[in-house]
Scaffold this active site. Structure first.
Site, mmCIF file in Angstrom:
data_model
loop_
_atom_site.group_PDB
_atom_site.id
_atom_site.type_symbol
_atom_site.label_atom_id
_atom_site.label_comp_id
_atom_site.label_asym_id
_atom_site.label_seq_id
_atom_site.Cartn_x
_atom_site.Cartn_y
_atom_site.Cartn_z
ATOM 1 N N LYS A 55 0.728 -0.436 15.302
ATOM 2 C CA LYS A 55 1.984 -0.069 15.526
ATOM 3 C C LYS A 55 2.950 -1.425 16.355
ATOM 4 O O LYS A 55 3.538 -1.067 16.448
ATOM 5 C CB LYS A 55 2.639 1.169 16.082
ATOM 6 C CG LYS A 55 2.696 2.320 15.238
ATOM 7 C CD LYS A 55 4.450 2.309 14.412
ATOM 8 C CE LYS A 55 4.109 2.961 13.664
ATOM 9 N NZ LYS A 55 4.180 2.550 11.779
ATOM 10 N N TYR A 60 -9.658 5.870 7.424
ATOM 11 C CA TYR A 60 -9.676 5.558 8.425
ATOM 12 C C TYR A 60 -11.189 6.780 8.601
ATOM 13 O O TYR A 60 -10.606 7.757 7.917
ATOM 14 C CB TYR A 60 -8.470 6.299 9.032
ATOM 15 C CG TYR A 60 -7.513 4.904 9.682
ATOM 16 C CD1 TYR A 60 -7.143 5.149 10.613
ATOM 17 C CD2 TYR A 60 -6.887 5.137 7.637
ATOM 18 C CE1 TYR A 60 -6.333 3.730 11.219
ATOM 19 C CE2 TYR A 60 -5.331 3.732 8.663
ATOM 20 C CZ TYR A 60 -5.207 3.401 10.158
ATOM 21 O OH TYR A 60 -4.471 2.179 10.243
ATOM 22 N N TYR A 83 3.867 6.307 9.877
ATOM 23 C CA TYR A 83 3.055 5.121 9.368
ATOM 24 C C TYR A 83 3.993 4.399 9.305
ATOM 25 O O TYR A 83 3.396 3.198 9.147
ATOM 26 C CB TYR A 83 1.591 5.685 8.930
ATOM 27 C CG TYR A 83 0.185 5.026 8.695
ATOM 28 C CD1 TYR A 83 -0.273 5.026 8.945
ATOM 29 C CD2 TYR A 83 0.393 3.633 7.970
ATOM 30 C CE1 TYR A 83 -1.520 3.712 9.448
ATOM 31 C CE2 TYR A 83 -0.479 3.228 7.204
ATOM 32 C CZ TYR A 83 -1.360 2.918 8.094
ATOM 33 O OH TYR A 83 -2.394 2.311 8.701
ATOM 34 N N PRO A 88 -5.025 0.222 17.968
ATOM 35 C CA PRO A 88 -3.920 -0.430 16.664
ATOM 36 C C PRO A 88 -4.336 0.790 16.027
ATOM 37 O O PRO A 88 -4.369 0.620 14.761
ATOM 38 C CB PRO A 88 -5.288 -1.272 17.047
ATOM 39 C CG PRO A 88 -6.427 -1.000 17.641
ATOM 40 C CD PRO A 88 -6.044 -0.325 19.084
ATOM 41 N N HIS A 116 0.951 -1.435 0.029
ATOM 42 C CA HIS A 116 -0.145 0.326 0.213
ATOM 43 C C HIS A 116 0.985 1.457 0.089
ATOM 44 O O HIS A 116 1.913 1.192 0.715
ATOM 45 C CB HIS A 116 -0.468 0.307 1.220
ATOM 46 C CG HIS A 116 -2.092 -0.908 0.951
ATOM 47 N ND1 HIS A 116 -3.410 -0.725 2.286
ATOM 48 C CD2 HIS A 116 -2.036 -2.084 -0.065
ATOM 49 C CE1 HIS A 116 -4.101 -1.989 1.484
ATOM 50 N NE2 HIS A 116 -3.795 -2.650 0.806
#
Length: 390
Positions: free
Chosen positions: A297, A201, A385, A293, A72
């Site tokens: 990580k 998200y 990220y 979550p 991704h």
């Protein structure tokens, strides 16, 4: 029995540490309280940083990941009914993440350990690390009613938040930091194609939602829920209806639903135990820290801990130097706290809190608007990220 390193716990952290030590020629035995099928039955996250992927490559456990994993380049942030794409690859100069389930990582590492001929003792009851404050630590356990002992040079506690390793440390030697969030995630796993090629998200007045995946045919979805809630209160249809309410119209229309394979509610917390070394006992992964979550990580932090610890033990045996062992806790914690900050920030920005008033709600929206319109802010999110350097 005797070995150089006893690893308590055969989740991804313990298995990866065992394989790294094997590549360095360091003998090790894993002791695990549960059986192999139980461990493989645990459903966990599946977004891997490039550093984690490299470590799996280093131990010869990445072949299936490269065949089946999904690379991704970005994520989508949804707020005020509109999705905004964050191009992490562009923002970080080419870095990406790989979607590949933690269960699959565990399976691959188990297979690599069998191929390496290294020993794992399953169904070990009453596992106890002893004498780790001196030069001759040992681990005892009971199997089939018989007590066994393994003498060793070092003990690695990779047995999770509820494991015996951290609990064996004297309370006076340990400092704990914790934040428990007033909500959980209701998660559903289904044999359905993902609603979007990348993770979504969603920040919504009804609560947070996440659209994730394990493959092109298996999806993982979450909605924020009350800690007092229970999965029995949610039929599959109720879950899909609630998820649709929190998505933009296009995603809600495109959502493919189906029976849940697994459904559970996970509480969210931030937790750090300091230090991560006590004499010849080391903590790694969830035994030392937990992150919500939201920032993806947990598994990746365990991998970086293991990287630091394996390097430290290699130095101890190969270079006859204690420098790496002495520096392990500080090195690991420096990265842990940065990941804790990022996960806390993502959680605070995207979730509905019970005490959220109109001012706080507007601040969240302003933060998100700044994030998607500022290159500096986008770069900061993307760097964290995809994973900070080791």
């Amino acid at each position: 029995m005797r070995t150089q390193v006893v690893i308590i716990g055969s989740g991804p952290a313990g298995l990866l540490l065992g394989q790294l030590l094997h590549t360095y020629g360091v003998d090790n035995i894993i002791v695990e309280r549960k059986d192999r099928d139980y461990i493989l039955g645990r459903i966990r996250a599946g977004v891997l940083e490039q550093g984690t992927v490299r470590l799996l490559e280093d131990v010869g456990a990445a072949a299936r990941l490269h065949r089946e994993g999904l690379i991704h380049d970005g994520i989508e942030l949804l707020f005020d009914g509109v999705r905004h794409r964050i191009d992490m690859k562009e923002a970080t100069g080419g870095k990406t993440v790989t979607v590949y389930g933690q269960t699959e990582v565990t399976h691959d590492l188990m297979d690599a350990r069998v191929a390496a001929g290294r020993q794992t003792i399953y169904n070990a009851d009453q596992v106890t690390p002893l004498d780790f404050d001196g030069p001759s630590p040992r681990v005892t356990y009971v199997k089939d009613g018989v007590t066994h002992e393994i003498a060793c040079d070092y003990i690695a506690g990779c047995d999770g938040f509820h494991g015996v390793s951290r609990q064996s440390v004297p309370a006076a030697a340990l400092k704990e930091f914790e934040r428990v969030y007033p909500f959980g995630w209701l998660g559903v796993l289904s044999e359905t194609p993902p609603v979007s090629p990348e993770l979504i998200y969603a920040r919504h007045a009804r609560g947070f939602a996440l659209c994730s995946m394990r493959s092109l045919t298996r999806s993982r979805y979450y909605v924020q829920c009350s800690l007092e809630d229970h999965v029995d209160n949610w039929s599959d249809d109720q879950f899909w209806d609630e998820l649709r309410r929190r998505l933009d119209p296009e995603a809600a229309e495109a959502l493919v639903t189906g029976p849940s394979i697994e459904k559970s509610i996970a509480p969210l917390r931030s937790f750090v135990a300091e230090p991560m070394r006590f004499g010849r006992l080391f903590l790694a992964g969830d035994a030392a820290h937990i992150v919500p979550p939201t920032g993806a990580k947990g598994l990746n932090l365990a991998a970086s801990d293991v990287h630091y610890l394996a390097e430290a033990l290699r130095e101890a045996y190969t270079d006859k130097s204690s420098a790496g062992v002495d520096a392990y806790s500080a090195r690991a914690l420096a990265r842990v706290w940065k990941a804790e900050r990022f996960s806390w920030w993502m959680t605070s920005m995207l979730h509905r809190f019970d005490d959220t008033d109109e001012f706080s709600s507007r601040i969240q929206i302003a933060e998100l608007n700044y994030l998607v319109s500022s290159r500096a802010a986008t770069t900061s999110l993307s760097e964290n990220y995809v994973g900070l350097p080791y």
